[in-house]
Design a protein around this motif. Structure first.
Motif, short mmCIF file in Angstrom:
data_model
loop_
_atom_site.label_atom_id
_atom_site.label_comp_id
_atom_site.label_asym_id
_atom_site.label_seq_id
_atom_site.Cartn_x
_atom_site.Cartn_y
_atom_site.Cartn_z
N UNK A 120 0.79 -1.23 0.00
CA UNK A 120 0.00 0.00 0.00
C UNK A 120 0.82 1.28 0.00
N UNK A 121 2.15 1.17 0.02
CA UNK A 121 2.97 2.38 0.04
C UNK A 121 3.41 2.73 -1.39
N UNK A 122 3.45 4.03 -1.69
CA UNK A 122 4.03 4.47 -2.97
C UNK A 122 5.54 4.38 -2.81
N UNK A 123 6.19 3.71 -3.75
CA UNK A 123 7.62 3.39 -3.59
C UNK A 123 8.50 4.51 -4.16
N UNK A 124 9.04 5.33 -3.27
CA UNK A 124 10.07 6.29 -3.67
C UNK A 124 11.41 5.89 -3.05
#
Ligand SMILES: Cc1ncc(COP(=O)(O)O)c(C=O)c1O
Length: 361
Positions: A29-33
Motif C-alpha cells: 500500500x505504500x508508494x515506492x520512492x
C-alpha cells in the motif's frame, strides 16, 4: 585523513547498517520512492527474447553471445567484459579476487555493498568521506596515494552527484585497481552530449580501471539479476576465476544481449532525457519547501535531501502512504537525510504536497 576502519572503536557515532537497502522500506500500500528501479511496461525488444529464453532452460547458460554484444556496445574486445548476476555480484568478485590488496579505500557516501563485500572478504576498509557542504565534490587528493584499491560511484548513490570523468581518471594509476560503479550511468544526460556524460565505460587507456554496470535499474530487471564488469582483460580474467560456474542465467544473458543493441541504447538515452525533465520538476517543487536542502547537483534517478528531523519525517511519510529511503545507513550521512526516487510529475506533486503538510504540522 585516515577513514574509519571497519571494526574500529566507534565512539559516539553508531556504525551505519551497511546491509540496509531501500527494498525493505517498501511495503503493502505504500508508494515506492525508496527503490530506484524504473517501473514501466517492458519493451517488446526485451520481452520477446526474455520469453524465448525460457524455452532453452534445459541447457547450461552460454555467456559468449551476450559477452560479444556488451563488448560491441562499449567498443571493447569480449575479453574485457564479464557478465555478472547484477552489479552486486561484481563487488563480491572484486573483494574475493583481490584479497592481496593492502589498502582498500571506499569513497562515501555511496552504495554500501562495495564496503560490505570487502569487509566480508576480510579486508580492512578505509573510508574517504566527501563533504555535504562541498556538494559531495570528489577531490582526488583526499584518496591516499598508496591506496591499491579505490571504489567510487558515478553517478553516486545516494547523493546523485555525477563526478567529472576527468576527476575520476586522475585516480587511476599502475599498481592500483580503480573501481567505478556506473550502475546508474545510463540515467544521466547532458544537453548536447549524445552519450552518457562522464562515463568511463569505453576508456581502455586507464590502468587498473574496472567499470561496473547494472541493467536492473532502467530496465526494471532487479529480480532477474544482470550486470557486467568492464576492464583490462587480465583483471577481468582474475575476477572470472572466482565467479561461480554458470552464475548468470540464460534469461539474464538474453536480457544483456537485448539491452546492448543500438535500439536499446537509443531508448536508454530517451529515458534519461525524460528523467532529467522529471527530476527538474521534482527539484523545482522541493525548492518551494522551507528547510529542505538538496545536496550537490543531482544527475540521476533519485535526489538526496537534507531536512532537520528527516528520520521522523520518513515515518510520518510512511503513515501517509509514502516509502522513502532513510539516509542514516549511508556512511557520512545521518538522521537528517532522505533519498527520494524521481517519478512522474503527478506522483512528485502528490509527494511534495504530503511532505509540505508534514513540515507545516
Ligand atoms: C549504486 C549501485 N550500484 C550497484 C547496485 C547493484 O545493482 P544490481 O541490481 O545490478 O546488483 C545498486 C543497487 O541498488 C546500486 O544502487
Amino acid at each position: 585523513m585516515r577513514g574509519q576502519p571497519i571494526g574500529a572503536p566507534l565512539g559516539v557515532v553508531p556504525e551505519p547498517d551497511l546491509g540496509h537497502h531501500g527494498d525493505v522500506e517498501v511495503g503493502e500500500g505504500l508508494v515506492d520512492l525508496a527503490v530506484n528501479v524504473r517501473r514501466a511496461p517492458m519493451p517488446p525488444w526485451l520481452a520477446g527474447p526474455l520469453a524465448a529464453s525460457l524455452g532453452d532452460l534445459a541447457r547450461y547458460p552460454d555467456p559468449a553471445p551476450a559477452r560479444a554484444a556488451v563488448a560491441a556496445r562499449h567498443r571493447r574486445p569480449p575479453a574485457e567484459v564479464l557478465l555478472t548476476a547484477g552489479a552486486a555480484e561484481g563487488f563480491v568478485l572484486i573483494a574475493q579476487a583481490l584479497r592481496g590488496v593492502r589498502r582498500p579505500v571506499v569513497v562515501h557516501p555511496q552504495f554500501t555493498e562495495p564496503e560490505a563485500a570487502l569487509a566480508a572478504a576480510g579486508h580492512e576498509v578505509e573510508r574517504v568521506l566527501l563533504d555535504a557542504a562541498d556538494g559531495f565534490r570528489l577531490d582526488p587528493a583526499r584518496v591516499p596515494a598508496d591506496a591499491d584499491l579505490v571504489m567510487v560511484g558515478n553517478p553516486t548513490n545516494p547523493t546523485s552527484v555525477l563526478h567529472p570523468a576527468a576527476t575520476i581518471a586522475v585516480l587511476a594509476r599502475p599498481g592500483r585497481v580503480l573501481v567505478v560503479d556506473e550502475a546508474f550511468a545510463d540515467t544521466t544526460a547532458a544537453p548536447g552530449v549524445p552519450g552518457e556524460p562522464e562515463s568511463l565505460a569505453g576508456r581502455r587507456d586507464l590502468p587498473g580501471l574496472l567499470v561496473l554496470r547494472s541493467l536492473t535499474k532502467t530496465w526494471g530487471l532487479a529480480g532477474l539479476r544482470i550486470g557486467y564488469l568492464l576492464g583490462e582483460a587480465a583483471l577481468v580474467d582474475r575476477l572470472a576465476r572466482v565467479q561461480p560456474l554458470w552464475a548468470v542465467s540464460t534469461p539474464a544473458l538474453a536480457a544483456a544481449t537485448a539491452c546492448a543493441a543500438p535500439e536499446a541504447v537509443a531508448a536508454e538515452r530517451a529515458i534519461a532525457a525524460g528523467l532529467a525533465a522529471d527530476r527538474d520538476h521534482l527539484l523545482a517543487r522541493l525548492a518551494t519547501l522551507p528547510g529542505v536542502r538538496v545536496a550537490g547537483r543531482p544527475a540521476s534517478a533519485f535526489v538526496l535531501l537534507e531536512i532537520p528531523g528527516a528520520d521522523r519525517i520518513r515515518l510520518a511519510l510512511r503513515e501517509r502512504g509514502w516509502a522513502v529511503r532513510r539516509g542514516d545507513t549511508f556512511p557520512g550521512l545521518g538522521p537528517d537525510w532522505l533519498r527520494v526516487a524521481v517519478r512522474d510529475r503527478r506522483t512528485t506533486d502528490a509527494f511534495v504536497e504530503a511532505l509540505a503538510d508534514i513540515l507545516e504540522a
